[in-house]
Design a protein around this motif. Structure first.
Motif, short mmCIF file in Angstrom:
data_model
loop_
_atom_site.label_atom_id
_atom_site.label_comp_id
_atom_site.label_asym_id
_atom_site.label_seq_id
_atom_site.Cartn_x
_atom_site.Cartn_y
_atom_site.Cartn_z
N GLU A 39 0.82 -1.20 0.00
CA GLU A 39 0.00 0.00 0.00
C GLU A 39 0.87 1.26 0.00
OE1 GLU A 39 -2.66 -0.34 3.30
OE2 GLU A 39 -4.00 -1.75 2.27
N THR A 40 1.95 1.24 0.77
CA THR A 40 2.85 2.38 0.81
C THR A 40 3.51 2.59 -0.54
OG1 THR A 40 3.29 1.98 3.16
CG2 THR A 40 4.86 3.37 1.97
N LEU A 41 3.96 1.51 -1.17
CA LEU A 41 4.57 1.60 -2.49
C LEU A 41 3.58 2.17 -3.51
CD1 LEU A 41 6.89 1.04 -4.45
CD2 LEU A 41 6.02 -1.30 -4.68
N ALA A 42 2.33 1.74 -3.45
CA ALA A 42 1.32 2.23 -4.38
C ALA A 42 1.08 3.72 -4.20
CB ALA A 42 0.01 1.46 -4.18
N ILE A 43 1.04 4.17 -2.95
CA ILE A 43 0.82 5.60 -2.68
C ILE A 43 1.96 6.43 -3.26
CG2 ILE A 43 0.70 7.35 -0.86
CD1 ILE A 43 -0.69 5.18 0.88
N ILE A 44 3.19 5.97 -3.05
CA ILE A 44 4.34 6.70 -3.57
C ILE A 44 4.32 6.72 -5.09
CG2 ILE A 44 6.86 6.75 -3.70
CD1 ILE A 44 6.90 5.45 -0.91
N ALA A 45 4.04 5.56 -5.69
CA ALA A 45 4.07 5.46 -7.15
C ALA A 45 3.04 6.36 -7.81
CB ALA A 45 3.84 4.00 -7.56
N TYR A 46 1.84 6.43 -7.24
CA TYR A 46 0.75 7.17 -7.88
C TYR A 46 0.64 8.63 -7.44
CZ TYR A 46 -1.24 3.09 -10.20
OH TYR A 46 -1.44 2.01 -11.03
N ARG A 47 1.23 8.99 -6.31
CA ARG A 47 1.05 10.36 -5.80
C ARG A 47 2.37 11.11 -5.61
NH1 ARG A 47 -4.23 10.46 -2.97
NH2 ARG A 47 -5.23 8.45 -3.35
N GLN A 48 3.46 10.56 -6.07
CA GLN A 48 4.78 11.14 -5.85
C GLN A 48 4.92 12.54 -6.44
OE1 GLN A 48 7.96 9.03 -8.13
NE2 GLN A 48 6.25 7.76 -8.85
N LEU A 80 10.72 14.10 0.90
CA LEU A 80 9.82 13.77 -0.21
C LEU A 80 10.30 12.48 -0.86
CD1 LEU A 80 9.40 17.31 -1.80
CD2 LEU A 80 7.56 15.94 -0.78
N PHE A 81 9.39 11.51 -0.94
CA PHE A 81 9.72 10.20 -1.50
C PHE A 81 9.17 10.06 -2.92
CE2 PHE A 81 9.99 9.59 3.04
CZ PHE A 81 11.05 8.72 3.21
N ALA A 82 9.93 9.37 -3.76
CA ALA A 82 9.49 9.07 -5.13
C ALA A 82 10.06 7.71 -5.52
CB ALA A 82 9.97 10.14 -6.10
N THR A 83 9.50 7.12 -6.57
CA THR A 83 10.01 5.84 -7.04
C THR A 83 11.28 6.06 -7.87
OG1 THR A 83 8.53 5.97 -8.96
CG2 THR A 83 7.78 4.69 -7.06
N THR A 84 12.02 4.97 -8.07
CA THR A 84 13.29 5.02 -8.78
C THR A 84 13.18 4.41 -10.18
OG1 THR A 84 13.97 2.86 -7.97
CG2 THR A 84 14.48 4.78 -6.58
N ARG A 85 14.24 4.54 -10.95
CA ARG A 85 14.29 3.88 -12.26
C ARG A 85 14.36 2.37 -12.08
NH1 ARG A 85 15.78 7.49 -16.40
NH2 ARG A 85 16.97 5.93 -17.56
N GLN A 86 14.96 1.93 -10.96
CA GLN A 86 15.00 0.50 -10.69
C GLN A 86 13.60 -0.06 -10.52
OE1 GLN A 86 17.79 -1.63 -10.49
NE2 GLN A 86 16.18 -3.18 -10.49
N PHE A 87 12.73 0.71 -9.88
CA PHE A 87 11.33 0.32 -9.70
C PHE A 87 10.68 0.09 -11.06
CE2 PHE A 87 6.95 2.12 -9.75
CZ PHE A 87 6.31 1.18 -8.95
N LEU A 88 10.89 1.01 -11.99
CA LEU A 88 10.32 0.87 -13.33
C LEU A 88 10.92 -0.34 -14.05
CD1 LEU A 88 10.29 4.62 -14.45
CD2 LEU A 88 8.31 3.21 -13.84
N ASP A 89 12.23 -0.52 -13.91
CA ASP A 89 12.87 -1.67 -14.56
C ASP A 89 12.28 -2.98 -14.06
OD1 ASP A 89 14.49 -0.06 -16.05
OD2 ASP A 89 16.35 -0.57 -15.01
N ASP A 90 12.07 -3.08 -12.74
CA ASP A 90 11.56 -4.32 -12.17
C ASP A 90 10.12 -4.59 -12.59
OD1 ASP A 90 13.95 -4.83 -10.99
OD2 ASP A 90 13.35 -4.32 -8.95
N LEU A 91 9.39 -3.54 -12.95
CA LEU A 91 8.03 -3.71 -13.45
C LEU A 91 7.99 -3.84 -14.97
CD1 LEU A 91 7.32 -2.82 -10.54
CD2 LEU A 91 5.38 -1.60 -11.50
#
Length: 226
Positions: free
Chosen positions: A93-102, A145-156
């Motif tokens: 849930e935390t990851l989803a919040i960061i990904a969609y609202r960063q 302030l938290f945001a997702t990384t390029r590694q996150f995108l690569d893994d998806l």
């Protein structure tokens, strides 16, 4: 150099590489004799060449790579029957919040979830390389302030955040990430997700999986996570 040979060089380099390769780096293979547009065209032709195979050529955030298709998961798992790392509901849930609202602060996340977020949840996501601190909000306390990384995108298996599906609730977003753990190890989003209606109507499980076999992360103690 003819097209067939150039594609062969690209194919070999990408298959032998352990990481995605950007087009500017692929140009080095040809001593910059081929332009970026030509390289991209050749890569797109390679995608078609591999369209009927168990491995696909895809573009992710950090470049181009070969990865297995989701339908091969059943067979590849037989080579490595161990269960992948599991991530708690709090992490998903935390990851989803960061990904969609960063970018978001910890307080923003807590407002959305309605509960206090254990610092270990954020540390787990940072250790996995999926989120990072990109700055501080200019307010009292200057929260991170938290945001997702390029590694996150690569893994998806995504090239950009624009490719994330659109959902109208935080729970649906979390459920979407939960679904990802059930499919291909590369976590290709387009194959892992069903329609928005299906995801929104599916009850969420107490434990979710979201992992890549390239670099599994420790799960930590999910019992005390909120």
């Amino acid at each position: 150099m003819n097209t067939v040979h150039a594609k062969r060089v690209l194919e070999t380099a990408l298959i032998c590489s352990h990481q995605p390769i950007q087009i500017r780096d692929l140009r080095v293979l040809f001593s910059d004799a081929l332009g970026a547009d030509t390289i991209r065209t050749l890569l797109e032709e390679l995608q078609l060449d591999w369209a009927q195979r168990g491995v696909a050529l895809v573009q992710v955030a950090t470049g181009w790579r070969f990865q297995s298709r989701p339908e091969m998961r059943e067979f590849l798992d037989r080579l490595n029957p161990e269960k992948p790392p599991k991530y708690s509901r709090a992490v998903m849930e935390t990851l989803a919040i960061i990904a969609y609202r960063q970018p978001v602060t910890r307080g923003d996340m807590e407002d959305v979830r309605g509960v206090t977020i254990n610092s270990l949840v954020l540390k787990q996501l940072e250790d996995r390389g999926w989120v990072e601190v990109i700055g501080h909000r200019e307010t009292v306390g200057r929260p991170s302030l938290f945001a997702t990384t390029r590694q996150f995108l690569d893994d998806l298996g995504l090239a950009s955040l624009d490719q994330l599906p659109v959902f109208d609730s935080a729970q649906a977003q979390a459920n979407a990430f939960a679904r990802l753990g059930e499919d291909d190890p590369s976590l290709q989003l387009d194959m892992a997700l069903e329609s928005t209606e299906t995801v929104q109507s599916t009850p969420s499980a107490p434990i979710f999986e979201l992992s890549s076999p390239r670099d599994p992360a420790p799960t930590g103690n999910a019992t005390n996570e909120h």
